[in-house]
Design an enzyme around this catalytic site. Structure first.
Site, mmCIF file in Angstrom:
data_model
loop_
_atom_site.group_PDB
_atom_site.id
_atom_site.type_symbol
_atom_site.label_atom_id
_atom_site.label_comp_id
_atom_site.label_asym_id
_atom_site.label_seq_id
_atom_site.Cartn_x
_atom_site.Cartn_y
_atom_site.Cartn_z
ATOM 1 N N ASP A 152 27.035 -10.523 -10.376
ATOM 2 C CA ASP A 152 26.461 -9.825 -11.533
ATOM 3 C C ASP A 152 25.056 -9.293 -11.234
ATOM 4 O O ASP A 152 24.424 -8.684 -12.099
ATOM 5 C CB ASP A 152 26.467 -10.726 -12.786
ATOM 6 C CG ASP A 152 25.592 -11.959 -12.652
ATOM 7 O OD1 ASP A 152 25.675 -12.652 -11.619
ATOM 8 O OD2 ASP A 152 24.813 -12.244 -13.590
ATOM 9 N N HIS A 187 18.894 -12.263 -17.685
ATOM 10 C CA HIS A 187 19.888 -12.481 -18.745
ATOM 11 C C HIS A 187 19.225 -12.667 -20.106
ATOM 12 O O HIS A 187 18.149 -13.255 -20.206
ATOM 13 C CB HIS A 187 20.742 -13.734 -18.466
ATOM 14 C CG HIS A 187 21.677 -13.589 -17.316
ATOM 15 N ND1 HIS A 187 22.946 -13.063 -17.448
ATOM 16 C CD2 HIS A 187 21.526 -13.882 -16.009
ATOM 17 C CE1 HIS A 187 23.543 -13.059 -16.260
ATOM 18 N NE2 HIS A 187 22.706 -13.551 -15.357
HETATM 19 FE FE FE Z 1 23.150 -13.843 -13.209
HETATM 20 ZN ZN ZN Z 2 22.960 -15.862 -10.686
#
Ligand code: FE
Ligand code: ZN
Length: 256
Positions: free
Chosen positions: A56, A168
């Site tokens: 990601d 995030h």
């Molecule tokens: Fe991540």
């Molecule tokens: Zn990570």
């Protein structure tokens, strides 16, 4: 120099720094939102900056290569799409004339690095990937509590006005946990209310700041008596910082 958070997947941010002509992006897990953000502003892509190897964070790197007019900066000891320019703690990269220092921050992954710079006339910027989150820290997939404690301590020692660019939007769930750890922390209660209001309007809670994190993030507050006591009640084997952090991390993994 403008800093913006490009949303990706369900809760990732791909940070973009641009000067109106060129942009750099940090951890492009997906190419499509980056291409949209570049095109909307007619920006060239002058570099890609990577903090660690998880999909990601690097999944969009190869798809961006035909737009890219510069290097892919990446942690030397992790497997990152090639070609890239390997970096280690103590190295530095130049982004729009600002020197960004590379800091080793193992814990979430073994070779995770962060980037810290002081743009002229602006608050400092930290790209910390999945090491430090607002109100929390990354899971220990490849590192030890001692490593994560050392990494977080280095980041917590940066200037208080440093803009903390986490990868995030985990803030609200982190803060719910933080309030369970430190119900008596008034700043934490205020900060939670401000973040909830931002999320209701679909706005990012980030960047945070180092001074805010020192006040609200239990993983940076392992020396506080209330944090220690809570960790003790959740299996900490001692009052030292590493034992407290280990117990908090384990407790958080199971917290709903
Ligand atoms: Fe991540
Ligand atoms: Zn990570």
């Amino acid at each position: 120099m403008d800093l913006l958070a490009v949303p990706a997947f369900t809760d990732n941010y791909i940070w973009m720094l641009h000067d109106g002509v060129s942009a750099i992006v940090v951890d492009p897990g997906d190419a499509a939102p980056v291409v949209r953000a570049l095109d909307e502003r007619s920006l060239k892509l002058s570099a890609i900056v990577v903090t660690h190897h998880h999909g990601d964070h690097v999944g969009g790197v190869d798809a961006l290569r035909d737009r890219l007019q510069g290097p892919v900066w990446a942690p030397a000891t992790e497997s990152i799409p090639e070609p890239n320019v390997p970096l280690r703690g103590g190295d530095a990269v130049d982004l729009f004339g600002t020197r960004f220092e590379v800091i080793d921050v193992p814990g979430h992954t073994a070779g995770h690095i962060a980037y810290f710079g002081r743009p002229a006339g602006q608050a400092p910027i930290l790209f910390c990937g999945d090491t430090l989150f607002s109100g929390g820290c990354g899971r220990l997939f490849e590192g030890t509590p001692a490593q994560m404690h050392a990494s977080l301590s280095r980041l917590a020692a940066l200037p208080g006005d440093t803009r903390v660019c986490c990868a995030h939007e985990y803030t609200l769930s982190n803060l719910k946990f933080a309030r369970a750890v430190e119900p008596g922390n008034a700043e934490l209660v205020d900060y939670s209310a401000r973040c909830e209001s931002l999320r209701r309007r679909d706005l990012p809670t980030l960047p945070s700041s180092v001074s805010t994190e020192r006040q609200v993030n239990p993983f940076l507050r392992v020396a506080e008596p209330e944090v220690r006591a809570a960790a003790r009640a959740h299996g900490a084997t001692g009052d030292d910082a590493v034992s407290v952090l280990a117990a908090l991390r384990q407790w958080k993994n199971e917290f709903r």
